[in-house]
Design a protein around this motif. Sequence first.
Motif, PDB file in Angstrom:
ATOM      1  N   CYS A  71       0.853  -1.186   0.000  1.00  0.00           N
ATOM      2  CA  CYS A  71       0.000   0.000   0.000  1.00  0.00           C
ATOM      3  C   CYS A  71       0.886   1.232   0.000  1.00  0.00           C
ATOM      4  O   CYS A  71       1.843   1.324   0.778  1.00  0.00           O
ATOM      5  N   TYR A  72       0.572   2.184  -0.869  1.00  0.00           N
ATOM      6  CA  TYR A  72       1.357   3.415  -0.966  1.00  0.00           C
ATOM      7  C   TYR A  72       0.439   4.621  -0.842  1.00  0.00           C
ATOM      8  O   TYR A  72      -0.630   4.665  -1.465  1.00  0.00           O
ATOM      9  N   ASN A  80       3.768  11.336  -8.686  1.00  0.00           N
ATOM     10  CA  ASN A  80       2.628  10.444  -8.830  1.00  0.00           C
ATOM     11  C   ASN A  80       2.968   9.305  -9.795  1.00  0.00           C
ATOM     12  O   ASN A  80       3.214   9.543 -10.975  1.00  0.00           O
ATOM     13  N   PRO A  81       2.977   8.040  -9.307  1.00  0.00           N
ATOM     14  CA  PRO A  81       3.341   6.919 -10.196  1.00  0.00           C
ATOM     15  C   PRO A  81       2.280   6.638 -11.254  1.00  0.00           C
ATOM     16  O   PRO A  81       2.520   5.856 -12.175  1.00  0.00           O
ATOM     17  N   LEU A  82       1.112   7.260 -11.140  1.00  0.00           N
ATOM     18  CA  LEU A  82       0.044   7.035 -12.105  1.00  0.00           C
ATOM     19  C   LEU A  82       0.006   8.094 -13.203  1.00  0.00           C
ATOM     20  O   LEU A  82      -0.871   8.064 -14.061  1.00  0.00           O
ATOM     21  N   GLU A  83       0.948   9.035 -13.151  1.00  0.00           N
ATOM     22  CA  GLU A  83       0.990  10.061 -14.193  1.00  0.00           C
ATOM     23  C   GLU A  83       1.390   9.442 -15.530  1.00  0.00           C
ATOM     24  O   GLU A  83       2.054   8.410 -15.578  1.00  0.00           O
ATOM     25  N   GLY A  84       1.007  10.066 -16.586  1.00  0.00           N
ATOM     26  CA  GLY A  84       1.295   9.528 -17.920  1.00  0.00           C
ATOM     27  C   GLY A  84       0.048   8.885 -18.471  1.00  0.00           C
ATOM     28  O   GLY A  84      -1.034   9.465 -18.447  1.00  0.00           O
ATOM     29  N   ASP A  85       0.188   7.623 -18.926  1.00  0.00           N
ATOM     30  CA  ASP A  85      -0.981   6.973 -19.500  1.00  0.00           C
ATOM     31  C   ASP A  85      -1.978   6.528 -18.438  1.00  0.00           C
ATOM     32  O   ASP A  85      -3.120   6.211 -18.742  1.00  0.00           O
ATOM     33  N   ARG A  90       4.451   3.790 -12.474  1.00  0.00           N
ATOM     34  CA  ARG A  90       5.899   3.861 -12.654  1.00  0.00           C
ATOM     35  C   ARG A  90       6.544   3.129 -11.483  1.00  0.00           C
ATOM     36  O   ARG A  90       6.742   3.662 -10.406  1.00  0.00           O
ATOM     37  N   ILE A  91       6.877   1.880 -11.753  1.00  0.00           N
ATOM     38  CA  ILE A  91       7.308   0.970 -10.698  1.00  0.00           C
ATOM     39  C   ILE A  91       8.577   1.443 -10.013  1.00  0.00           C
ATOM     40  O   ILE A  91       8.783   1.188  -8.826  1.00  0.00           O
ATOM     41  N   PHE A 160      -3.038   0.304  -4.006  1.00  0.00           N
ATOM     42  CA  PHE A 160      -2.857  -1.057  -3.513  1.00  0.00           C
ATOM     43  C   PHE A 160      -2.238  -1.915  -4.617  1.00  0.00           C
ATOM     44  O   PHE A 160      -2.644  -1.827  -5.776  1.00  0.00           O
ATOM     45  N   MET A 161      -1.282  -2.757  -4.230  1.00  0.00           N
ATOM     46  CA  MET A 161      -0.577  -3.556  -5.232  1.00  0.00           C
ATOM     47  C   MET A 161      -0.334  -4.980  -4.744  1.00  0.00           C
ATOM     48  O   MET A 161       0.003  -5.194  -3.575  1.00  0.00           O
TER      49      MET A 161
END
Length: 200
Positions: A71-72, A80-85, A90-91, A160-161
Amino acid sequence: MIYRRGLESARKTINITFNLDDLHYSYIARWAKSKRTKSSLTSYVTILSCPYANLAVHRDLEQSVCVSFACYHLPSLPSNPLEGDGLTPRIEILMRSPCSWPTSGDLSLQTKRDGKDFIIPLAPPIFVTPDNCIDISACIRSGENTFSVVQQSDMSDYLFMFLVHHPTPEQLSYLASCRSRREEWAKSIRDLGKLELREP
């Protein structure tokens, strides 16, 4: 890797289902079994004191596979690792960042274990790995696996991952230290049993 962002709405459930074939499951089962098998733990304790002993067992543990639930807290990350597509996080950002769990008590992970409902509290979790993740390897089975992230409040700030990876060096060392402590405790109990009380 499977990931889901928490939902804004309260009292919501995120359902995640995936399938696992027998071969991949065998690697996960090897790790889950090693955590409760005396021989595997003893062998790794020996390896720590003698690096050239039982190398086959050492490699067997290192080549097993662990499934972690992480959990992050998105606002706490450097970017933000969800930026972009927005489709693939972005692992590299996540791998450099520690897990961070909510503390409000209104989040849990639910699944089946040995045919029975199994609930893991997540806000915060009770048992975590040295990397602050949750090891759910013992909950994985061959075939279909279903997990539910149950939230009782807004969790949109969290990601969550499910991560599949070889055990980390920290996990292996912790595994060995747990076994060593259990052996010391068992020895203390045995020694107490040898005490004789004699009247003066």
